[in-house]
Design a protein around this motif. Structure first.
Motif, short mmCIF file in Angstrom:
data_model
loop_
_atom_site.label_atom_id
_atom_site.label_comp_id
_atom_site.label_asym_id
_atom_site.label_seq_id
_atom_site.Cartn_x
_atom_site.Cartn_y
_atom_site.Cartn_z
N ALA A 223 0.83 -1.20 0.00
CA ALA A 223 0.00 0.00 0.00
C ALA A 223 0.87 1.25 0.00
N ALA A 224 0.26 2.35 -0.38
CA ALA A 224 0.84 3.68 -0.14
C ALA A 224 -0.23 4.45 0.62
N ARG A 225 -0.20 4.31 1.93
CA ARG A 225 -1.24 4.86 2.81
C ARG A 225 -0.70 6.09 3.54
N SER A 226 -1.34 7.20 3.34
CA SER A 226 -0.94 8.45 3.98
C SER A 226 -1.83 8.74 5.17
N LEU A 227 -1.50 9.80 5.87
CA LEU A 227 -2.34 10.31 6.95
C LEU A 227 -2.67 11.78 6.68
N LEU A 228 -3.88 12.16 7.01
CA LEU A 228 -4.30 13.54 6.90
C LEU A 228 -4.65 14.04 8.29
N ILE A 229 -4.04 15.15 8.70
CA ILE A 229 -4.27 15.70 10.04
C ILE A 229 -4.96 17.06 9.89
N GLU A 230 -6.15 17.16 10.43
CA GLU A 230 -6.90 18.42 10.44
C GLU A 230 -6.73 19.06 11.81
N ASN A 231 -6.09 20.20 11.84
CA ASN A 231 -5.75 20.83 13.11
C ASN A 231 -6.04 22.32 13.01
N GLY A 232 -7.25 22.73 13.39
CA GLY A 232 -7.62 24.12 13.23
C GLY A 232 -7.67 24.48 11.76
N ASP A 233 -6.93 25.54 11.37
CA ASP A 233 -6.92 25.92 9.96
C ASP A 233 -5.82 25.23 9.18
N GLN A 234 -5.13 24.26 9.80
CA GLN A 234 -4.11 23.49 9.11
C GLN A 234 -4.68 22.17 8.61
N LEU A 235 -4.20 21.74 7.46
CA LEU A 235 -4.52 20.43 6.92
C LEU A 235 -3.21 19.82 6.44
N ILE A 236 -2.70 18.87 7.21
CA ILE A 236 -1.35 18.35 7.01
C ILE A 236 -1.44 16.94 6.43
N LEU A 237 -0.77 16.73 5.31
CA LEU A 237 -0.71 15.42 4.68
C LEU A 237 0.66 14.80 4.93
N VAL A 238 0.68 13.59 5.47
CA VAL A 238 1.93 12.87 5.70
C VAL A 238 2.15 11.89 4.55
N ASP A 239 3.14 12.18 3.71
CA ASP A 239 3.50 11.42 2.51
C ASP A 239 2.39 11.49 1.46
N THR A 240 2.77 11.22 0.21
CA THR A 240 1.86 11.48 -0.91
C THR A 240 1.67 10.29 -1.85
N GLY A 241 2.37 9.18 -1.63
CA GLY A 241 2.34 8.10 -2.61
C GLY A 241 3.17 8.44 -3.84
N MET A 242 3.05 7.59 -4.87
CA MET A 242 3.88 7.73 -6.08
C MET A 242 3.48 8.89 -6.97
N GLY A 243 2.21 9.29 -6.92
CA GLY A 243 1.72 10.25 -7.89
C GLY A 243 1.41 9.56 -9.21
N ASN A 244 1.20 10.35 -10.26
CA ASN A 244 0.81 9.77 -11.55
C ASN A 244 1.57 10.34 -12.74
N LYS A 245 2.68 11.04 -12.49
CA LYS A 245 3.37 11.70 -13.60
C LYS A 245 4.38 10.81 -14.31
N GLN A 246 4.73 9.66 -13.74
CA GLN A 246 5.76 8.81 -14.36
C GLN A 246 5.20 8.12 -15.60
N SER A 247 6.07 7.55 -16.38
CA SER A 247 5.69 6.90 -17.63
C SER A 247 5.02 5.55 -17.37
N ASP A 248 4.32 5.07 -18.39
CA ASP A 248 3.72 3.74 -18.29
C ASP A 248 4.80 2.69 -18.05
N LYS A 249 5.95 2.85 -18.68
CA LYS A 249 7.05 1.90 -18.48
C LYS A 249 7.48 1.88 -17.02
N PHE A 250 7.60 3.06 -16.42
CA PHE A 250 7.99 3.13 -15.01
C PHE A 250 6.97 2.40 -14.15
N PHE A 251 5.70 2.70 -14.32
CA PHE A 251 4.67 2.08 -13.49
C PHE A 251 4.53 0.58 -13.75
N SER A 252 4.94 0.13 -14.93
CA SER A 252 4.84 -1.30 -15.22
C SER A 252 5.73 -2.13 -14.30
#
Length: 288
Positions: free
Chosen positions: A42-71
């Motif tokens: 998995a690529a499981r992140s955490l989202l922390i809502e703290n007042g007016d802050q919204l903090i994301l811990v890690d983001t996973g791979m994203g989707n900008k890499q090539s099909d070859k990379f993801f293969s």
């Protein structure tokens, strides 16, 4: 403060690489492999809502890499970061801070995306500050040959050029932004230099985001160390200290890479520290 688990996507990795010197006949009991010796990750992140802050811990791979990379990584399932945020009632533009445990592509790739005309890259969270630390940044931007393939230039240089990159000092034991204390940080060095593990007190319970110190439930026994770790003996020392502390204090371990288990507790046994109980996030912390 509210905390939410965020599924950013699933993929597969070689089981032997994930368990180092541990024989397949042993590790496949907890992490069964497919015909190609690949195990679910998995690529499981955490989202922390703290007042007016919204903090994301890690983001996973994203989707900008090539099909070859993801293969190479056999992505599976329907999870994406945007879908998960939307299901929680948020959008990536709401994120104020992105805390990166370390800069391997499966942890930070989602921080950067193509620009609209695909001529270059830009931060995927336009209103966020991105947090790393100086020693790990130097380690990632001047990589050793063993880790070079995990530190991708297209993930790192756009962060630096954006003006949104900030560094946490190693002497700091807590992450703090906007003068609001958010969570404690544990620095560990066996997997990679100055990996940062967030530790929370939430609803009177202590939870630790395991990142790559203990990637799955199957990695709890002390010698079960990934082949990806740069200093496996140091990982074992760091794990031993943490496992004893976690068992003594009834910490909840939050797994970033276990595709089938979100949380667990630990216990002392004659064979050392072992799994006690498995939980979903909502079983422990309830619906947010």
């Amino acid at each position: 403060m509210k905390i939410y688990p965020v599924e950013t996507g699933n993929f597969k990795l070689d089981g032997g690489a994930m368990f180092g010197v541990v024989p397949k006949t042993i590790w496949q009991k907890t992490n069964p492999a497919d015909a190609n010796n690949l195990i679910d990750i998995a690529a499981r992140s955490l989202l922390i809502e703290n007042g007016d802050q919204l903090i994301l811990v890690d983001t996973g791979m994203g989707n900008k890499q090539s099909d070859k990379f993801f293969s190479y990584y056999n992505r599976w399932g329907d999870f994406t970061l945007d879908k998960s945020l939307n299901n929680l009632g948020f959008h990536r533009d709401d994120i104020t801070d992105v805390f990166l445990t370390h800069l391997h592509f499966d942890h930070c790739g989602g921080a950067i995306q193509w620009n609209k005309d695909r001529t270059g890259y830009e931060p995927a969270f336009k209103n966020a500050r991105f947090w790393s630390n100086e020693k790990h940044w130097k380690w990632a931007t001047q990589p050793n040959p063993r880790e070079k393939a995990s530190f991708l230039t297209e993930n790192l240089m756009p962060l630096q050029e954006s003006g949104q990159l900030h560094f946490i000092k190693e002497t700091e034991t807590a992450f703090s932004s906007n003068n609001s204390l958010d969570f404690d940080i544990r620095f560990v060095n066996g997997h990679t230099e100055k990996q940062m593990l967030p530790q929370f007190t939430y609803k009177e319970k202590t939870m630790v985001f395991m990142a790559d110190l203990i990637p799955t439930v199957g990695h709890i026994p002390l010698p079960y160390v990934m082949g990806y770790d740069t200093r496996p003996l140091l990982t074992m020392q760091e794990k031993e200290r943490f496992l004893n502390e976690a068992a003594e204090n009834h910490y909840y371990l939050f797994f970033e890479h276990d595709a089938h288990n979100q949380l667990c507790t630990l216990k002392h046994t004659e064979r050392g520290i072992r799994l006690d109980q498995l939980f979903t996030f909502n079983e422990v912390f309830g619906q947010n």
